[in-house]
Design a protein around this motif. Structure first.
Motif, short mmCIF file in Angstrom:
data_model
loop_
_atom_site.label_atom_id
_atom_site.label_comp_id
_atom_site.label_asym_id
_atom_site.label_seq_id
_atom_site.Cartn_x
_atom_site.Cartn_y
_atom_site.Cartn_z
N GLY A 187 0.79 -1.22 0.00
CA GLY A 187 0.00 0.00 0.00
C GLY A 187 0.82 1.27 0.00
N ASP B 1 2.11 -6.63 5.72
CA ASP B 1 1.46 -5.35 6.01
C ASP B 1 1.98 -4.71 7.29
N THR C 32 -0.14 -1.42 7.31
CA THR C 32 -1.34 -1.28 6.47
C THR C 32 -2.45 -2.09 7.12
N GLY D 150 -3.55 3.04 6.19
CA GLY D 150 -2.26 2.60 6.71
C GLY D 150 -1.54 3.73 7.43
N ASN E 278 -5.46 5.16 0.71
CA ASN E 278 -5.32 4.80 -0.70
C ASN E 278 -6.69 4.85 -1.37
#
Length: 345
Positions: free
Chosen positions: A45, A191, A218, A224, A238
């Motif tokens: 991300g 993540d 994230t 995130g 995002n």
């Protein structure tokens, strides 16, 4: 993608405060299945890696007040019409293996102050800084090594020439500034990455050692966090793969060696200007075309410290400047690897 996330982190690397533990929230067996590549600081991300970045920032008018205990300098006050910053920087890999990466970079930056209603009787520091380009030319090298699927470490060394460059007989040693970053981290999941380390640098003006924490996570496809606390922290949203939004803060610091000839400051020969400020920011990044992106950032800047010292590295303050807080706006245009290269990697 590991390499790209590393570049993003390197551009904001500055470390401080003691580490704290964070526990993984998924079973150990599931972690081992997910971590099918070498560990790195990046998480899914995060924005794309940047190769060449051109940026411009402007702060509108704000007041300045200066005080000095030296009777030869006295006190002063004035108004800065605008404060401009311009920079160009480039990063490129010289070694890009799955387990080991070496990145080199160069940068050129300048900042200038434009004062209002200056006269020959105005405060000497203001007359000297008027339209004076305070420059920084730098070269850096970063080394990232993944020990396994979980652990990595990073070392960055950067050298810069910071100052006004007004003398013909200058030596490199007059303006040279060195910064070293060292970090060790853990990749919990694709993540989630944390790390601890330190910087020997100028985030707070004077060269010192600042320990700190890296925390990248994230939470879902939209949200995130990216941070190297307390130097910077950003909440990321995002919208899609071509548009990213950020909100957070960033600490910035600099140190310039200057030779204020033809003013009362010339009697001190080489003096040093150090500054530290904090910015609360909102930022949007958007793809223009595959390898070309732009960003717009705005917010409020508050100076924490802006002072002149009687010699480089000294702890003796010659002039203490109080700069009022002000809004700012900045724009960036930058190149990223074409999408087909990232997909291939």
């Amino acid at each position: 993608m590991k390499f790209g996330n590393l570049l993003t982190i390197l551009l904001s690397m500055a470390l401080f405060v003691a580490p704290w533990q964070v526990q993984a929230q998924v079973p150990e067996t599931e972690l081992l299945e997910e971590l099918d590549e070498y560990a790195s600081p990046g998480v899914r991300g995060m924005g794309k890696p940047r190769g060449v970045v051109i940026s411009y920032e402007r702060l509108p008018g704000f007041d300045i007040e200066s005080e000095s205990d030296d009777p030869r300098l006295g006190n002063g006050e004035g108004h800065i019409k605008r404060h401009n910053k311009f920079s160009v920087r480039a990063l490129a890999p010289v070694l890009n293996k799955p387990q080991t990466k070496i990145i080199v970079g160069v940068n050129y930056e300048l900042e200038e102050f434009n004062f209002e209603n200056l006269t020959p009787a105005s405060y000497d520091l203001y007359r000297y800084l008027e339209d004076k380009n305070l420059k920084s030319i730098g070269l850096q090298a970063a080394y990232l090594h993944s020990l396994n699927q979980r652990n990595f470490y990073l070392i960055r060394i950067k050298g810069e020439l910071n100052g006004d460059y007004t003398r013909d007989d200058i030596n490199i040693s007059d303006y040279f500034k060195a910064t070293v970053d060292v970090a060790y981290g853990w990749k919990k999941t694709p993540d989630y990455a944390i790390g601890v380390g330190f910087q020997w640098g100028y985030t707070f003006g004077r060269q010192r050692v600042y320990p700190g924490i890296l925390y990248n996570r994230t939470f879902n496809p939209q949200w995130g966090v990216e941070s190297i606390f307390p130097a910077n922290a950003r909440l990321r949203y995002n919208l899609n793969e071509k548009t990213l939004f950020y909100a957070g803060y960033r600490l910035e610091g600099a140190s310039y060696d200057i030779f204020a000839d033809q003013t009362s400051l010339s009697q001190f020969n080489e003096i040093e200007l150090r500054r530290t400020d904090i910015k609360g920011l909102l930022r949007v990044e958007r793809e223009i075309y595959d390898f070309l992106w732009f960003a717009v950032e705005g917010g409020f800047r508050q100076y924490y410290r802006h002072r002149i010292y009687d010699e480089v590295g000294s702890a003796d303050e010659l002039i203490t400047n109080d700069l009022a807080g002000a809004g700012y706006v900045g724009v960036e245009l930058y190149l990223v690897p074409p999408r087909k290269f990232l997909e291939k990697d």
